[in-house]
Design an enzyme around this catalytic site. Structure first.
Site: not given
Length: 305
Positions: A234, A264, A185, A69, A219, A148, A39, A109, A72
């Site tokens: 999640h 996750e 997802h 990963h 995932h 993803e 972040r 992503h 974000y």
């Protein structure tokens, strides 16, 4: 066949190599991390000695693949040139750190195409990924960028298997690329993986679009929200709206035997990471557990292709 690769997304507190120690402690033989704060735009600096220690521990523990990963904040198809430029720079750093750590996979992503058309979003994402590779050589360490699938938000690129497949197709001559699929997802974007019939139909759609061999990581997350809700929340495995049987089918599906399965889910109580790894391992049929561990990278490379 070699034993299934089952793991968890782990903290790198105290040094990135500590994630490998934690993976071994919780019984995982694969794991995922962030290589920097997910972040913050400013990246963390990886110490070379920490990277070397990570490689050493993974070799000692037969722990692979290492999955990283992406932050974000990265939005490679943003309509904002400023955001897109920052995202390209940030993703370049993600690739650099992944290669330094010897990671096999970097999960991405692609971003949101709000304010554009989906076609423009796909084009910008592919162009931005290509620019992110400038000056780097990703053709090493069996490294791949994994696109993803997303939870199905209106402007989110990758909300269907077809979109993931299209982006992979556009990148096939640019970078080593594959797919990472997320059970939560997949479920909340509307695909049925809960019923036996629905799971089989969903698996066939993956085969027809992305191709099962292109999927390198799953995932394995249960979901708090209902199928088709598009809410990415999640849940502990077996406690959500997907349920444990869907994970049993997935873990024993020979079409995905080459994949790593990484949870996750929230760590709400001590050892929740260990408990979820143990649950996933318990779902593997005894015949699938048999087999010798892969001895070296050359054999590993063969086993996932």
């Amino acid at each position: 066949m070699s034993k299934p690769r089952i793991g968890f997304h782990l903290s790198t507190a105290g040094g990135v190599f500590n994630a490998a120690e934690r993976a071994n402690q919780i019984g995982a033989n694969t794991f995922q991390i962030f290589s920097s704060s997910p972040r913050m735009w400013r990246p963390a600096r990886l110490e070379q000695v920490h990277c070397e220690r990570m490689r050493e521990l993974r070799k000692n523990y037969d722990c692979w693949p290492l999955v990283i990963h992406t932050s974000y904040l990265v939005n490679l198809c943003s309509q904002s040139e400023v955001v897109r430029a920052k995202s390209i720079s940030a993703f370049h750093g993600e690739i650099e750190r992944a290669l330094a750590l010897g990671a096999e996979y970097l999960v991405l992503h692609p971003g949101s195409w709000r304010g554009l058309t989906r076609e423009e979003g796909l084009r910008l994402a592919a162009e931005s990924i290509a620019k992110s590779l400038d000056g780097l050589n990703p053709q090493i360490n069996d490294f791949q960028i994994l696109i993803e699938n997303t939870a199905g938000a209106e402007f989110s690129l990758g909300s269907s298997f077809e979109q993931v497949a299209e982006l992979i197709h556009r990148l096939r001559n640019v970078a080593p690329v594959g797919a990472c699929l997320d059970t939560c997802h997949t479920h909340v974007s509307g695909y049925d993986i809960v019923t036996e019939k629905g799971y089989e139909e969903t698996a066939r759609q993956i085969e027809a679009t992305i191709g099962a061999k292109a999927v390198r990581v799953w995932h394995t997350n249960d979901a708090k929200a209902a199928r088709g809700s598009k809410l990415d929340r999640h849940e502990q495995i077996g406690r959500g709206t997907i349920g444990v049987e869907a994970f049993r089918r997935l873990l024993n599906d020979k079409r995905f035997a080459h994949c790593a399965f990484i949870a996750e889910v929230p760590v709400e109580q001590p050892n929740d990471d260990q408990k979820n790894v143990a649950l996933l391992k318990s779902l593997v049929h005894p015949t699938e557990k048999a087999g010798k561990p892969t001895a070296n990278r050359a054999n590993r490379k063969q086993s996932v292709k």
